[in-house]
Design an enzyme around this catalytic site. Structure first.
Site, PDB file in Angstrom:
ATOM      1  CE  LYS A  11     -14.992 -27.350  -5.887  1.00 24.04           C
ATOM      2  NZ  LYS A  11     -13.823 -26.972  -5.023  1.00 24.04           N
ATOM      3  CE1 TYR A  51     -10.482 -30.905  -6.651  1.00 18.48           C
ATOM      4  CE2 TYR A  51     -12.248 -32.453  -6.136  1.00 18.48           C
ATOM      5  CZ  TYR A  51     -11.828 -31.183  -6.520  1.00 18.48           C
ATOM      6  OH  TYR A  51     -12.751 -30.206  -6.785  1.00 18.48           O
ATOM      7  CG  ASN A 114     -13.963 -23.803  -3.124  1.00 19.23           C
ATOM      8  OD1 ASN A 114     -14.514 -24.838  -3.497  1.00 19.23           O
ATOM      9  ND2 ASN A 114     -12.707 -23.534  -3.396  1.00 19.23           N
ATOM     10  CG  HIS A 117     -13.209 -27.846 -10.426  1.00 18.18           C
ATOM     11  ND1 HIS A 117     -11.991 -27.973  -9.802  1.00 18.18           N
ATOM     12  CD2 HIS A 117     -13.015 -28.144 -11.741  1.00 18.18           C
ATOM     13  CE1 HIS A 117     -11.090 -28.330 -10.725  1.00 18.18           C
ATOM     14  NE2 HIS A 117     -11.685 -28.446 -11.890  1.00 18.18           N
ATOM     15  CD  GLU A 128      -9.887 -30.543 -13.960  1.00 11.97           C
ATOM     16  OE1 GLU A 128      -8.937 -30.436 -13.172  1.00 11.97           O
ATOM     17  OE2 GLU A 128     -10.657 -29.596 -14.226  1.00 11.97           O
TER      18      GLU A 128
HETATM   19  N1  UDP Z   1      -8.937 -26.761  -0.711  1.00  9.24           N
HETATM   20  C1  UDP Z   1      -9.054 -26.828   0.672  1.00  9.24           C
HETATM   21  N2  UDP Z   1      -8.093 -26.206   1.438  1.00  9.24           N
HETATM   22  C2  UDP Z   1      -7.043 -25.546   0.908  1.00  9.24           C
HETATM   23  C3  UDP Z   1      -6.919 -25.492  -0.498  1.00  9.24           C
HETATM   24  C4  UDP Z   1      -7.883 -26.117  -1.271  1.00  9.24           C
HETATM   25  O1  UDP Z   1      -9.987 -27.426   1.190  1.00  9.24           O
HETATM   26  O2  UDP Z   1      -6.210 -24.994   1.656  1.00  9.24           O
HETATM   27  C5  UDP Z   1      -9.953 -27.421  -1.547  1.00  9.24           C
HETATM   28  C6  UDP Z   1     -10.925 -26.430  -2.176  1.00  9.24           C
HETATM   29  O3  UDP Z   1     -12.216 -27.048  -2.268  1.00  9.24           O
HETATM   30  C7  UDP Z   1     -10.305 -26.220  -3.537  1.00  9.24           C
HETATM   31  C8  UDP Z   1      -9.795 -27.618  -3.872  1.00  9.24           C
HETATM   32  O4  UDP Z   1      -9.304 -28.103  -2.620  1.00  9.24           O
HETATM   33  O5  UDP Z   1     -11.255 -25.730  -4.475  1.00  9.24           O
HETATM   34  C9  UDP Z   1      -8.699 -27.680  -4.903  1.00  9.24           C
HETATM   35  O6  UDP Z   1      -7.644 -26.817  -4.491  1.00  9.24           O
HETATM   36  P1  UDP Z   1      -6.942 -25.835  -5.536  1.00  9.24           P
HETATM   37  O7  UDP Z   1      -5.731 -25.288  -4.870  1.00  9.24           O
HETATM   38  O8  UDP Z   1      -6.767 -26.545  -6.849  1.00  9.24           O
HETATM   39  O9  UDP Z   1      -8.002 -24.644  -5.672  1.00  9.24           O
HETATM   40  P2  UDP Z   1      -8.945 -24.198  -6.879  1.00  9.24           P
HETATM   41  O10 UDP Z   1      -8.196 -24.502  -8.160  1.00  9.24           O
HETATM   42  O11 UDP Z   1     -10.227 -24.976  -6.747  1.00  9.24           O
HETATM   43  O12 UDP Z   1      -9.164 -22.733  -6.680  1.00  9.24           O
HETATM   44 MG    MG Z   2      -7.352 -26.250  -8.797  1.00  7.16          MG
END
Ligand code: UDP
Ligand code: MG
Length: 139
Positions: A11, A51, A114, A117, A128
């Protein structure tokens, strides 16, 4: 049976901080091979589409801004049990909760920014991967 492929993005925060090489090294060391890879940037429209499943979540706008804010590395990875093993390698969404030694624990700045992905299912890995690559770009 679980599939052999997953999809990842390094990212914008991790690209910006110069950690593409370090993260690819961790991915390689964990036994994943790269089937397709590109350095690219998502437009706001493309980030919204990627997203879309999170469109109703409160963080969606910020997530779209962040994911379109700078370049990313997109890649299709292969390994037995790829989706689950890659989620283990990257750690929890929030680096504060991620296990020691995971990519997010080491490189992520925050729950939002974070570092990486990882697809959450075989079905989404395929969707994806096809969002980012044409079939003739994948080995
Ligand atoms: N994210 C965020 N706040 C939250 C949860 C998610 O900004 O409370 C962002 C973060 O970058 C995350 C992405 O949205 O990686 C997608 O969320 P998901 O719950 O799918 O998490 P992941 O699968 O990436 O662990
Ligand atoms: Mg996710």
């Amino acid at each position: 049976m679980s599939g052999k492929r997953t999809f990842t993005m390094i990212k914008p925060d991790a690209v910006e901080s110069g950690n593409i090489g370090n993260i690819l090294q961790m991915i390689s060391n964990a036994g994943f091979s790269i089937k397709a890879m590109k350095f690219t940037q998502l437009s706001e429209e493309r980030a919204k589409a990627f997203y879309a499943v999170h469109a109703e979540r409160p963080f969606y706008g910020k997530l779209v801004d962040y994911m379109s804010s700078g370049p990313i590395v997109a890649a299709i990875l292969e390994k037995d049990n790829a989706v689950e093993d890659f989620r283990t390698l990257i750690g929890s969404t929030d680096p504060a909760e991620a296990a020691e030694g995971t990519i997010r624990k080491i490189y992520a700045e925050s729950k939002g920014r974070n570092a990486v992905h990882g697809s959450d299912s075989d079905e989404n890995a395929k969707i994806e991967g096809e969002f980012h690559f044409y079939a003739n770009e994948v080995i």
